[in-house]
Motif scaffolding. Structure first.
Motif, PDB file in Angstrom:
ATOM      1  N   ALA A 137       0.833  -1.207   0.000  1.00  0.00           N
ATOM      2  CA  ALA A 137       0.000   0.000   0.000  1.00  0.00           C
ATOM      3  C   ALA A 137       0.868   1.258   0.000  1.00  0.00           C
ATOM      4  O   ALA A 137       0.585   2.216  -0.729  1.00  0.00           O
ATOM      5  CB  ALA A 137      -0.934  -0.009   1.211  1.00  0.00           C
ATOM      6  N   GLY A 138       1.921   1.265   0.804  1.00  0.00           N
ATOM      7  CA  GLY A 138       2.830   2.406   0.834  1.00  0.00           C
ATOM      8  C   GLY A 138       3.547   2.586  -0.487  1.00  0.00           C
ATOM      9  O   GLY A 138       3.702   3.706  -0.983  1.00  0.00           O
ATOM     10  N   MET A 139       3.992   1.482  -1.070  1.00  0.00           N
ATOM     11  CA  MET A 139       4.682   1.543  -2.354  1.00  0.00           C
ATOM     12  C   MET A 139       3.747   2.063  -3.440  1.00  0.00           C
ATOM     13  O   MET A 139       4.131   2.914  -4.248  1.00  0.00           O
ATOM     14  CB  MET A 139       5.226   0.164  -2.733  1.00  0.00           C
ATOM     15  N   GLU A 140       2.528   1.574  -3.460  1.00  0.00           N
ATOM     16  CA  GLU A 140       1.544   2.022  -4.460  1.00  0.00           C
ATOM     17  C   GLU A 140       1.329   3.533  -4.356  1.00  0.00           C
ATOM     18  O   GLU A 140       1.353   4.247  -5.365  1.00  0.00           O
ATOM     19  CB  GLU A 140       0.216   1.276  -4.268  1.00  0.00           C
ATOM     20  N   ALA A 141       1.138   4.027  -3.153  1.00  0.00           N
ATOM     21  CA  ALA A 141       0.925   5.464  -2.950  1.00  0.00           C
ATOM     22  C   ALA A 141       2.159   6.271  -3.367  1.00  0.00           C
ATOM     23  O   ALA A 141       2.039   7.325  -4.010  1.00  0.00           O
ATOM     24  CB  ALA A 141       0.571   5.737  -1.491  1.00  0.00           C
ATOM     25  N   ALA A 142       3.337   5.788  -3.015  1.00  0.00           N
ATOM     26  CA  ALA A 142       4.578   6.482  -3.377  1.00  0.00           C
ATOM     27  C   ALA A 142       4.763   6.494  -4.897  1.00  0.00           C
ATOM     28  O   ALA A 142       5.167   7.513  -5.477  1.00  0.00           O
ATOM     29  CB  ALA A 142       5.770   5.820  -2.694  1.00  0.00           C
ATOM     30  N   LEU A 143       4.462   5.387  -5.553  1.00  0.00           N
ATOM     31  CA  LEU A 143       4.632   5.312  -6.998  1.00  0.00           C
ATOM     32  C   LEU A 143       3.660   6.221  -7.734  1.00  0.00           C
ATOM     33  O   LEU A 143       4.001   6.791  -8.773  1.00  0.00           O
ATOM     34  CB  LEU A 143       4.472   3.870  -7.485  1.00  0.00           C
ATOM     35  N   LEU A 144       2.458   6.373  -7.203  1.00  0.00           N
ATOM     36  CA  LEU A 144       1.499   7.297  -7.817  1.00  0.00           C
ATOM     37  C   LEU A 144       2.037   8.728  -7.780  1.00  0.00           C
ATOM     38  O   LEU A 144       1.885   9.483  -8.739  1.00  0.00           O
ATOM     39  CB  LEU A 144       0.142   7.208  -7.122  1.00  0.00           C
ATOM     40  N   LEU A 145       2.674   9.097  -6.679  1.00  0.00           N
ATOM     41  CA  LEU A 145       3.293  10.416  -6.558  1.00  0.00           C
ATOM     42  C   LEU A 145       4.418  10.584  -7.582  1.00  0.00           C
ATOM     43  O   LEU A 145       4.479  11.589  -8.297  1.00  0.00           O
ATOM     44  CB  LEU A 145       3.840  10.618  -5.141  1.00  0.00           C
ATOM     45  N   ILE A 146       5.301   9.604  -7.655  1.00  0.00           N
ATOM     46  CA  ILE A 146       6.426   9.671  -8.596  1.00  0.00           C
ATOM     47  C   ILE A 146       5.923   9.697 -10.039  1.00  0.00           C
ATOM     48  O   ILE A 146       6.422  10.454 -10.872  1.00  0.00           O
ATOM     49  CB  ILE A 146       7.397   8.490  -8.380  1.00  0.00           C
ATOM     50  N   GLU A 147       4.934   8.863 -10.337  1.00  0.00           N
ATOM     51  CA  GLU A 147       4.377   8.820 -11.690  1.00  0.00           C
ATOM     52  C   GLU A 147       3.812  10.183 -12.092  1.00  0.00           C
ATOM     53  O   GLU A 147       4.071  10.682 -13.195  1.00  0.00           O
ATOM     54  CB  GLU A 147       3.288   7.756 -11.780  1.00  0.00           C
ATOM     55  N   ALA A 148       3.054  10.801 -11.201  1.00  0.00           N
ATOM     56  CA  ALA A 148       2.472  12.111 -11.497  1.00  0.00           C
ATOM     57  C   ALA A 148       3.564  13.154 -11.733  1.00  0.00           C
ATOM     58  O   ALA A 148       3.470  13.968 -12.660  1.00  0.00           O
ATOM     59  CB  ALA A 148       1.553  12.541 -10.363  1.00  0.00           C
ATOM     60  N   GLN A 149       4.599  13.127 -10.906  1.00  0.00           N
ATOM     61  CA  GLN A 149       5.707  14.079 -11.059  1.00  0.00           C
ATOM     62  C   GLN A 149       6.461  13.829 -12.356  1.00  0.00           C
ATOM     63  O   GLN A 149       6.834  14.770 -13.057  1.00  0.00           O
ATOM     64  CB  GLN A 149       6.657  13.981  -9.864  1.00  0.00           C
ATOM     65  N   ALA A 150       6.687  12.559 -12.697  1.00  0.00           N
ATOM     66  CA  ALA A 150       7.383  12.227 -13.945  1.00  0.00           C
ATOM     67  C   ALA A 150       6.583  12.717 -15.146  1.00  0.00           C
ATOM     68  O   ALA A 150       7.153  13.260 -16.102  1.00  0.00           O
ATOM     69  CB  ALA A 150       7.625  10.721 -14.042  1.00  0.00           C
ATOM     70  N   LYS A 151       5.272  12.572 -15.108  1.00  0.00           N
ATOM     71  CA  LYS A 151       4.429  13.055 -16.209  1.00  0.00           C
ATOM     72  C   LYS A 151       4.502  14.577 -16.324  1.00  0.00           C
ATOM     73  O   LYS A 151       4.515  15.132 -17.426  1.00  0.00           O
ATOM     74  CB  LYS A 151       2.986  12.601 -16.016  1.00  0.00           C
ATOM     75  N   ALA A 152       4.577  15.246 -15.178  1.00  0.00           N
ATOM     76  CA  ALA A 152       4.680  16.707 -15.192  1.00  0.00           C
ATOM     77  C   ALA A 152       6.033  17.179 -15.741  1.00  0.00           C
ATOM     78  O   ALA A 152       6.118  18.227 -16.376  1.00  0.00           O
ATOM     79  CB  ALA A 152       4.469  17.264 -13.789  1.00  0.00           C
ATOM     80  N   LEU A 153       7.080  16.405 -15.524  1.00  0.00           N
ATOM     81  CA  LEU A 153       8.429  16.779 -15.956  1.00  0.00           C
ATOM     82  C   LEU A 153       8.774  16.305 -17.363  1.00  0.00           C
ATOM     83  O   LEU A 153       9.750  16.783 -17.946  1.00  0.00           O
ATOM     84  CB  LEU A 153       9.462  16.198 -14.983  1.00  0.00           C
ATOM     85  N   ALA A 154       8.023  15.362 -17.902  1.00  0.00           N
ATOM     86  CA  ALA A 154       8.362  14.752 -19.192  1.00  0.00           C
ATOM     87  C   ALA A 154       8.270  15.752 -20.338  1.00  0.00           C
ATOM     88  O   ALA A 154       7.350  16.571 -20.400  1.00  0.00           O
ATOM     89  CB  ALA A 154       7.436  13.565 -19.469  1.00  0.00           C
ATOM     90  N   ALA A 155       9.241  15.665 -21.237  1.00  0.00           N
ATOM     91  CA  ALA A 155       9.197  16.463 -22.462  1.00  0.00           C
ATOM     92  C   ALA A 155       8.014  15.981 -23.296  1.00  0.00           C
ATOM     93  O   ALA A 155       7.726  14.782 -23.346  1.00  0.00           O
ATOM     94  CB  ALA A 155      10.497  16.296 -23.236  1.00  0.00           C
ATOM     95  N   VAL A 156       7.328  16.928 -23.925  1.00  0.00           N
ATOM     96  CA  VAL A 156       6.134  16.558 -24.683  1.00  0.00           C
ATOM     97  C   VAL A 156       6.281  16.992 -26.130  1.00  0.00           C
ATOM     98  O   VAL A 156       6.513  18.162 -26.417  1.00  0.00           O
ATOM     99  CB  VAL A 156       4.868  17.194 -24.065  1.00  0.00           C
TER     100      VAL A 156
END
Length: 153
Positions: A35-54
């Motif tokens: 559960a902790g890993m899932e929540a942490a990964l959702l945070l990282i995923e959202a940040q990675a999407k915000a930082l990704a070149a488009v």
């Protein structure tokens, strides 16, 4: 010093009963890990999407995460199956991180038939910064999950 077996016998002899909850605790720990890993990964995923070149958005849109168990370890991964992801993260050619790219440039043809020459692309990291910028938040998320799971029961 008394062994645990003799301690259990001693406690039972005085009217106490020894109860082994280690399996239940291990199961709760595993659930808290996931559960902790899932929540942490959702945070990282959202940040990675915000930082990704488009460009077309395909690389960004395919950024995803997964949680797996390997023995006693809970492993989390965030990434994109898009082939451009690794080139964006580390750069290419003369601009590749650690000088790992090819030198002298190369030619390539675009789908419209035009030829181009390049010496590479500068790194535009999005996965590593997404993790590094959120280390404290990740620790807090996992700590809160453990706190919620093991609240003195």
């Amino acid at each position: 010093m008394k062994s645990i077996a003799s301690l259990a016998v001693l406690l039972m002899a005085k009217g106490f009963k020894f109860e082994d909850n280690s399996k239940k605790v291990k199961q709760q720990m595993s659930q808290a890990n996931e559960a902790g890993m899932e929540a942490a990964l959702l945070l990282i995923e959202a940040q990675a999407k915000a930082l990704a070149a488009v460009d077309s958005g395909e690389m960004r849109d395919k950024i995803d995460h997964r949680v797996t168990n390997r023995g006693n370890d809970t492993v989390g991964q965030v990434g994109s199956p898009n082939e451009q992801a690794i080139y964006n993260e580390f750069g290419t050619g003369e601009f590749a991180e650690n000088g790992a790219g090819r030198k002298g440039g190369w030619n390539y043809q675009t789908p419209d038939g035009k030829w181009h020459h390049t010496i590479g692309m500068h790194p535009q990291p999005f996965l590593r910064p997404a993790f590094r910028q959120n280390k404290k938040k990740i620790q807090d998320i996992i700590g809160k999950e453990y706190g919620a799971t093991f609240k003195g029961k």
